[in-house]
Design a protein around this motif. Sequence first.
Motif, PDB file in Angstrom:
ATOM      1  N   VAL A 195       0.839  -1.198   0.000  1.00  0.00           N
ATOM      2  CA  VAL A 195       0.000   0.000   0.000  1.00  0.00           C
ATOM      3  C   VAL A 195       0.869   1.241   0.000  1.00  0.00           C
ATOM      4  O   VAL A 195       0.602   2.225  -0.712  1.00  0.00           O
ATOM      5  N   GLU A 196       1.942   1.234   0.800  1.00  0.00           N
ATOM      6  CA  GLU A 196       2.861   2.370   0.810  1.00  0.00           C
ATOM      7  C   GLU A 196       3.553   2.512  -0.543  1.00  0.00           C
ATOM      8  O   GLU A 196       3.703   3.642  -1.042  1.00  0.00           O
ATOM      9  N   ASN A 197       3.966   1.401  -1.108  1.00  0.00           N
ATOM     10  CA  ASN A 197       4.625   1.462  -2.414  1.00  0.00           C
ATOM     11  C   ASN A 197       3.675   2.016  -3.475  1.00  0.00           C
ATOM     12  O   ASN A 197       4.095   2.797  -4.355  1.00  0.00           O
ATOM     13  N   ALA A 198       2.418   1.640  -3.411  1.00  0.00           N
ATOM     14  CA  ALA A 198       1.445   2.157  -4.371  1.00  0.00           C
ATOM     15  C   ALA A 198       1.252   3.654  -4.193  1.00  0.00           C
ATOM     16  O   ALA A 198       1.138   4.408  -5.181  1.00  0.00           O
ATOM     17  N   ALA A 199       1.223   4.128  -2.945  1.00  0.00           N
ATOM     18  CA  ALA A 199       1.069   5.564  -2.698  1.00  0.00           C
ATOM     19  C   ALA A 199       2.267   6.334  -3.220  1.00  0.00           C
ATOM     20  O   ALA A 199       2.114   7.412  -3.814  1.00  0.00           O
ATOM     21  N   VAL A 200       3.472   5.798  -3.018  1.00  0.00           N
ATOM     22  CA  VAL A 200       4.673   6.461  -3.538  1.00  0.00           C
ATOM     23  C   VAL A 200       4.657   6.471  -5.056  1.00  0.00           C
ATOM     24  O   VAL A 200       5.018   7.474  -5.694  1.00  0.00           O
ATOM     25  N   LEU A 202       2.126   6.651  -6.924  1.00  0.00           N
ATOM     26  CA  LEU A 202       1.129   7.619  -7.367  1.00  0.00           C
ATOM     27  C   LEU A 202       1.532   9.058  -7.063  1.00  0.00           C
ATOM     28  O   LEU A 202       0.762   9.985  -7.321  1.00  0.00           O
ATOM     29  N   GLY A 203       2.718   9.246  -6.501  1.00  0.00           N
ATOM     30  CA  GLY A 203       3.231  10.596  -6.295  1.00  0.00           C
ATOM     31  C   GLY A 203       3.115  11.135  -4.888  1.00  0.00           C
ATOM     32  O   GLY A 203       3.398  12.316  -4.651  1.00  0.00           O
ATOM     33  N   ALA A 204       2.732  10.317  -3.907  1.00  0.00           N
ATOM     34  CA  ALA A 204       2.615  10.783  -2.527  1.00  0.00           C
ATOM     35  C   ALA A 204       3.996  10.903  -1.899  1.00  0.00           C
ATOM     36  O   ALA A 204       4.867  10.052  -2.095  1.00  0.00           O
ATOM     37  N   VAL A 207       5.681  12.447   3.940  1.00  0.00           N
ATOM     38  CA  VAL A 207       4.782  12.974   4.968  1.00  0.00           C
ATOM     39  C   VAL A 207       3.344  12.545   4.688  1.00  0.00           C
ATOM     40  O   VAL A 207       2.598  12.172   5.611  1.00  0.00           O
ATOM     41  N   THR A 208       2.935  12.577   3.438  1.00  0.00           N
ATOM     42  CA  THR A 208       1.581  12.167   3.064  1.00  0.00           C
ATOM     43  C   THR A 208       1.361  10.684   3.327  1.00  0.00           C
ATOM     44  O   THR A 208       0.305  10.275   3.826  1.00  0.00           O
ATOM     45  N   VAL A 209       2.366   9.860   2.993  1.00  0.00           N
ATOM     46  CA  VAL A 209       2.260   8.424   3.241  1.00  0.00           C
ATOM     47  C   VAL A 209       2.124   8.161   4.739  1.00  0.00           C
ATOM     48  O   VAL A 209       1.300   7.345   5.167  1.00  0.00           O
ATOM     49  N   LEU A 210       2.928   8.886   5.536  1.00  0.00           N
ATOM     50  CA  LEU A 210       2.862   8.699   6.981  1.00  0.00           C
ATOM     51  C   LEU A 210       1.515   9.145   7.537  1.00  0.00           C
ATOM     52  O   LEU A 210       0.915   8.455   8.374  1.00  0.00           O
ATOM     53  N   ARG A 211       1.006  10.277   7.060  1.00  0.00           N
ATOM     54  CA  ARG A 211      -0.219  10.853   7.625  1.00  0.00           C
ATOM     55  C   ARG A 211      -1.469  10.152   7.132  1.00  0.00           C
ATOM     56  O   ARG A 211      -2.417   9.958   7.896  1.00  0.00           O
TER      57      ARG A 211
END
Length: 299
Positions: A195-200, A202-204, A207-211
């Motif tokens: 899920v974190e890898n997918a967020a990264v 997508l450009g997150a 700080v956005t991934v953490l929050r």
Amino acid sequence: MSAVADTAPQGAAEERSARAPWALTAPALMLFVGVLLIPLAMTVMLSFHDWGQYKGIEPVFILKNWREIATDLYYAEMFWRTFRIALLTTLITAVLGAPEACILNRMSGRWKSFFLLVILGPLLISVVARTLGWALLFGGNSGLLNKALISMGLISAPLPFMFTETGMVVALAHVLMPYMVLAVWAALQRLDPQVENAAVALGAGPVTVLRRIVLPQVMPGILSGAIIVFALAASAFATPAIIGGRRLKVASTLAYDEFLNTLNWPLGAAVAVLLLLVLVLIVVGASRLVERRYAQVFG
């Protein structure tokens, strides 16, 4: 006749299987009743007895002890100090323990095992020994850290640590930190790294991934650890007794003094029972709120 004969053994077998759980749990239930419920009931009954310096404990039903706790501001101050220290300890362990658990979760296998042992290691050492270590490190003019800071000219007078709420909060936070780290770390085990890898992807940003991703999924672990740490800090005895001493009491040391110093057992029992009731209400209420808010995690 044969059908009746076959039904009888079958009914007996079902009856035995129905009684089996009770038979298996009976020893544990008897131990629970004998070790916990009976002494607790006796303590509650003792809190309604009378006491005098010359007449001792009288087994009469009175509300004198409870009335004294409710009307004397001294006891209100003791309980307010107890829960204030427990709350500050919980906040410190959450602020420091959650990032520590996140770092531990991202380590490789060898280093993760080593630092997990470092975190769990203090649990194998007596609370008294760990608290005395803080007393030797910071205690008054003879404290090692105060001596070092004074010799370097960084401070002109020793930093107050013994017999202060700050000292109790620092020592309790150190003693109870492993419980917070383990609670958060257990929550992180359910976190899917994809899920974190997918967020990264997508450009997150970090700080956005953490929050938006990590923190919402870790929050149940933080809240569960906070409940455990708060309950243990509010009911702690050894650390407040060593750091706070007779000068700065909390509810647990107050009950101890009433039992063993003034020998007013009924009043000490009332203080102990009140502390238990308040903690049960806080812990049960907080647990219900956490489970309701994060039902999908605890379901």
